[in-house]
Design an enzyme around this catalytic site. Structure first.
Site, PDB file in Angstrom:
ATOM      1  N   ILE A   1      64.804  25.987  10.161  1.00 52.97           N
ATOM      2  CA  ILE A   1      64.958  26.590   8.836  1.00 52.97           C
ATOM      3  C   ILE A   1      66.387  27.031   8.577  1.00 52.97           C
ATOM      4  CG2 ILE A   1      62.555  27.262   8.621  1.00 52.97           C
ATOM      5  CD1 ILE A   1      63.381  30.099   9.384  1.00 52.97           C
ATOM      6  N   ALA A   2      67.248  26.867   9.572  1.00 48.91           N
ATOM      7  CA  ALA A   2      68.671  27.175   9.428  1.00 48.91           C
ATOM      8  C   ALA A   2      68.863  28.560   8.829  1.00 48.91           C
ATOM      9  CB  ALA A   2      69.370  26.097   8.626  1.00 48.91           C
ATOM     10  N   SER A   3      69.620  28.647   7.768  1.00 50.32           N
ATOM     11  CA  SER A   3      69.945  29.948   7.173  1.00 50.32           C
ATOM     12  C   SER A   3      69.106  30.263   5.947  1.00 50.32           C
ATOM     13  CB  SER A   3      71.431  29.971   6.798  1.00 50.32           C
ATOM     14  OG  SER A   3      72.215  29.831   7.951  1.00 50.32           O
ATOM     15  N   VAL A   4      68.008  29.573   5.758  1.00 45.06           N
ATOM     16  CA  VAL A   4      67.190  29.739   4.564  1.00 45.06           C
ATOM     17  C   VAL A   4      66.678  31.167   4.408  1.00 45.06           C
ATOM     18  CG1 VAL A   4      65.036  29.012   3.462  1.00 45.06           C
ATOM     19  CG2 VAL A   4      66.532  27.322   4.497  1.00 45.06           C
TER      20      VAL A   4
END
Length: 109
Positions: free
Chosen positions: A66-69
């Site tokens: 989700i990385a930096s979501v």
């Protein structure tokens, strides 16, 4: 004894499947869905590819990057707590998370 969903829960699961299938069929959704009622899963299914390049399908237990979501949601939640007076932006993180590593002690200062 295994949990048996009530008739209404099964109907809800069928409706959820129908809804998500319609999006997946048009390639508008790719991921996993879990619907629970009273703490019991009534619908759990994966749709579409997890990796399009390698044609690897999603599974209910696929781990998604989700990385930096989530950062903007966390920031908004913190600011709401500040508005309510539940915390201050300059409070040390250890005040709310006692197990924080020593390297985090300057966060919020």
């Amino acid at each position: 004894m295994a949990y048996q969903p009530a008739r209404s829960e099964q109907s809800y699961a069928d409706q959820a499947n129908s809804l998500v299938e319609s999006y997946a069929r048009w390639d508008l959704f790719s991921g996993s869905v879990l619907v629970a009622h009273d703490g019991h899963p009534v619908f759990r299914k994966a749709f579409g590819p997890a990796n399009r390049e390698w044609d690897i399908p999603n599974a209910p237990d696929t781990k998604f990057r989700i990385a930096s979501v989530t950062r903007q949601f966390t920031a908004a939640a913190v600011l709401r707590l500040v508005e309510r007076g539940a915390l201050k932006l300059d409070d040390p993180i250890s005040q709310y998370y006692p197990g924080a590593p020593a390297s985090w002690q300057m966060i919020g200062r």
